[in-house]
Enzyme design. Structure first.
Site, short mmCIF file in Angstrom:
data_model
loop_
_atom_site.label_atom_id
_atom_site.label_comp_id
_atom_site.label_asym_id
_atom_site.label_seq_id
_atom_site.Cartn_x
_atom_site.Cartn_y
_atom_site.Cartn_z
NE ARG A 175 2.62 17.45 40.79
CZ ARG A 175 2.98 17.22 39.57
NH1 ARG A 175 3.97 17.75 38.81
NH2 ARG A 175 2.09 16.48 38.85
NE ARG B 254 1.16 19.60 35.05
CZ ARG B 254 1.71 18.45 35.58
NH1 ARG B 254 1.14 17.98 36.69
NH2 ARG B 254 2.66 17.87 34.87
CB ALA C 283 8.57 10.05 48.42
N GLY C 284 9.42 7.03 48.88
CA GLY C 284 9.53 5.85 49.80
C GLY C 284 10.81 5.12 49.37
CG HIS D 262 -1.96 14.61 36.85
ND1 HIS D 262 -1.58 13.23 36.53
CD2 HIS D 262 -0.75 15.16 37.12
CE1 HIS D 262 -0.30 13.01 36.42
NE2 HIS D 262 0.36 14.36 36.82
N GLY E 225 7.30 4.28 46.05
CA GLY E 225 7.21 4.86 44.89
C GLY E 225 8.76 5.68 45.02
N GLY F 73 5.14 2.30 51.39
CA GLY F 73 5.37 3.08 50.25
C GLY F 73 6.59 2.90 49.58
#
Length: 665
Positions: free
Chosen positions: A463, A337, A44-45, A429, A42, A40
């Site tokens: 979150r 949310r 984080a990766g 989401h 993104g 990954g």
């Protein structure tokens, strides 16, 4: 199985600092001999691979995209949280910690969340140094805005393109390591299995998506940063390629999936418009800073809008129900949310939805445009400005703050949101559940780590907005580079892992057999049709609201659908070629199992908390009712093929925050 979270002893505010200063280290000369796989790319990766490469490790990074820049992190819009207190409005590390735990409905680990709040401050400095173009105040200081669930302004942003700009920063850092040779990049490769040797994660089986070749890649440990599983619902705000396969393959090798039922429904998405859709579009939560959410009070006005005889501007102010401001006066339109989503659903269930399907509410910027316009007129010395001039000036301010979001909305819907209220409705989401990890971000499988949305660790049952980017970069830049040493310090005498080990050969054969089985079905139904049917089951029975009867029905329907899938799916082409339908079939096969586990978890948790709302457990006012006596734990599940999943519990301790009913009133 006893789950050891490995939380360091000591005072909460000192845990991370003391732990970081006393943990095991790997000397620079030893790092050069140790290989790490990062799956990954993104936020984080990419940040993890770049930082680990900078430290001297030999890193192999994998993405199924043609470029790391295409990771779904690029789609994040509104901002990234950090406890900088630049606005001098009372923010602090403790307040960010408290808001996050409260926002997660008291279902997250205190130690992990406090660490996240601490390192959030470093993230902004890191990104500014990478030239991320954060918005700035008139005097040049970084700007902040508010997001749901908080009463301070701590969200840093780059218009509505924050994820894109942050990912470009991480990509630059990654590219530098690629050019230096410390990171080897494998584009267009998808992880299809985890390889364990003597109980430890030692590599992966990957498919070259261009040639179809099955490849074996070995390393001393494996880091997964592959995002969430929201696409199990088919319609979501996730990119169509987002999937659970890497994480689910780890689960098939013994990793535990934690809190899978915790799904975040985002309240500000463009509503579904027809069966032809394959995904939904998010409108940033930042819009709720200035936009007011409402529905018409009168049913006759609702019907007139649905039938096209009226529009939102035709409804008098007294005939509008600003229901978030009415129900939650302390936070108004900036409630979390999950709260905003359920309130929108309630308004529509009561017959006040404002589009043809009855599943939409208004997000109106008229008040903000007027307010900003008057302020601008005053600052420019324009006395007795006309209404038209005030609108012109106000729209210019809104455009500067949200312009690309408004442009995107108009392109998709054909309506000008400067002139007409937006129509929004909740949609899937983010997933708070994920692979179970300890304080080191290591799963229960030694040598297997999980970062970002791929793990469960920081957000509890809901979150807060702008915290996904914060967690991804915190894990990649500032946590895993330290904590991975706790494992690797014991591996410095371990020679290079041989990818021809029997465990790799066995895993490769299993992967090829699974692919051959899919291609051999030669049924009559497309992969897409099965995915769409799965999504409808999940949304109907495990979506914004769940109940015991529906969950039991939904599980049986998914079991039947999975059986039908393996008996009648049609996958064209062969395995030794570029075959997107085969890619999708493998992912949907995993979704069919993941979906059942989500339902099992939701059925087992007899309470309502955050994104998990069981209709049997709600207050007289319709709010979520937690059961701390029986469910104050992380639910970590082991998947058993052809059997019931097995539950392992990590009891949560709250020594620094008082457990109480979450209120935003």
């Amino acid at each position: 199985m006893k789950l050891d979270s490995k939380i360091p002893k000591g005072e909460l505010a000192e845990k991370w600092t003391k732990y970081r200063g006393t943990m095991n280290l790997v000397a620079p000369n030893n790092k050069r001999r140790i290989e790490i796989i990062v799956v990954g790319t993104g936020l984080a990766g990419a940040s993890a691979a770049a930082t680990l490469g900078e430290l001297g490790y030999k890193v192999k990074a994998f993405t199924f995209h043609d470029s790391p820049r295409r990771a779904h992190s690029i789609a994040a819009q509104g901002g990234i949280n950090a406890a900088k207190n630049y606005q001098n409005d009372g923010d602090s590390v403790y307040r960010l910690f408290y808001d996050t735990v409260k926002g997660g409905d008291y279902r997250s680990r205190e130690a992990n969340v406090h660490r996240l709040a601490e390192v959030s401050r470093n993230i902004i400095d890191q990104c500014v140094a990478q030239a991320v173009p954060f918005a700035r105040e008139y005097g040049g200081l970084l700007a902040n805005r508010s997001f749901g669930g908080v009463q301070v302004s701590r969200t840093f942003y780059a218009r509505g393109q924050t994820g894109q700009q942050l990912l470009l920063g991480a990509y630059q850092a990654l590219s530098r390591q690629i050019s230096r040779g410390s990171v080897t990049m494998y584009n267009r490769h998808e992880m299809l299995d985890l390889v364990k040797i003597d109980g430890k994660a030692r590599g992966i089986i990957a498919r070259n998506l261009l040639t179809g070749e099955i490849e074996k890649h070995a390393a001393h440990c494996v880091v997964l940063a592959t995002g969430g599983y929201g696409n199990v619902f088919y319609l979501s705000t996730n990119a169509m390629g987002s999937n659970v396969t890497a994480a689910w393959r780890a689960v098939s090798k013994g990793a535990l999936m934690a809190n899978p039922c915790y799904t975040q429904i985002h309240p500000t998405c463009i509503p579904v418009s027809g069966e032809y859709q394959s995904k939904l579009t998010l409108m940033s939560e930042s819009l709720r800073n200035d936009g007011r959410v409402w529905v018409p009070k009168k049913k006759e006005d609702v019907m007139a809008i649905r039938e096209g005889r009226k529009n939102g501007n035709d409804i008098a102010e007294d005939d509008r129900d600003y229901y978030l401001e009415r129900r939650y006066p302390a936070f108004g339109n900036l409630v979390p949310r999950d709260v905003a989503s359920r309130a929108a659903k309630t308004a529509c269930d009561e017959g006040h939805g404002v589009n043809s399907t009855g599943l939409a509410v208004f997000l109106d910027f008229a008040s903000a445009i007027e307010r900003y316009g008057k302020s601008e007129a005053h600052s420019q010395g324009i006395e007795n400005a006309s209404s038209a001039k005030i609108k012109e000036l106000g729209e210019a301010v809104v455009e500067a703050k949200y312009g690309n979001l408004f442009e995107m909305y108009e392109k998709i819907t054909g309506e000008n949101p400067y002139k007409m209220p937006m129509k929004i409705y909740p949609a899937v989401h983010y997933t708070m559940g994920g692979l179970w990890v300890d304080y080191n971000l290591e799963t229960n499988v030694p040598g297997l780590f999980a970062l970002g949305e791929c793990n469960f660790s920081d957000h509890g049952a809901n979150r807060l907005g702008a915290s996904a980017l914060m967690q991804g970069l915190a894990d990649g830049y500032f946590v895993i580079p330290y904590t991975i040493g706790q494992f690797l310090s014991k591996e410095i005498r371990t020679p290079q892992i041989d990818h021809n080990d029997p465990a790799f050969n066995h895993a490769a054969k299993e992967t090829e057999a699974r692919i051959d089985k899919l291609l051999g079905v030669k049924g009559n139904q497309s992969v897409e049709s099965f995915h769409r049917r799965l999504g409808k089951i999940m949304w109907e029975y495990c979506g914004m609201a769940r109940n015991k009867e529906g969950l039991e029905k939904g599980r049986k329907m998914i079991q039947d659908l999975r059986k039908e899938f393996w008996g009648d799916v049609f996958v064209p082409g062969t395995s030794k070629e570029f075959n997107p339908e085969l890619e999708k079939a493998l992912r949907v096969a995993d979704f069919l199992e993941m979906g059942e586990l989500m339902i099992v978890d939701a059925h087992d948790r007899n309470e309502s908390c955050g994104g998990h709302f069981r209709t049997e457990y709600r207050s007289a006012e319709g709010e979520a009712e937690r059961n701390d006596e029986d469910y104050k734990y992380v639910a970590a599940w082991a998947w058993i093929n052809d059997g019931d999943p097995v539950l392992h519990k990590e009891e949560l301790e709250f020594n620094n925050i008082e457990l109480k009913t979450r209120s935003y009133k």
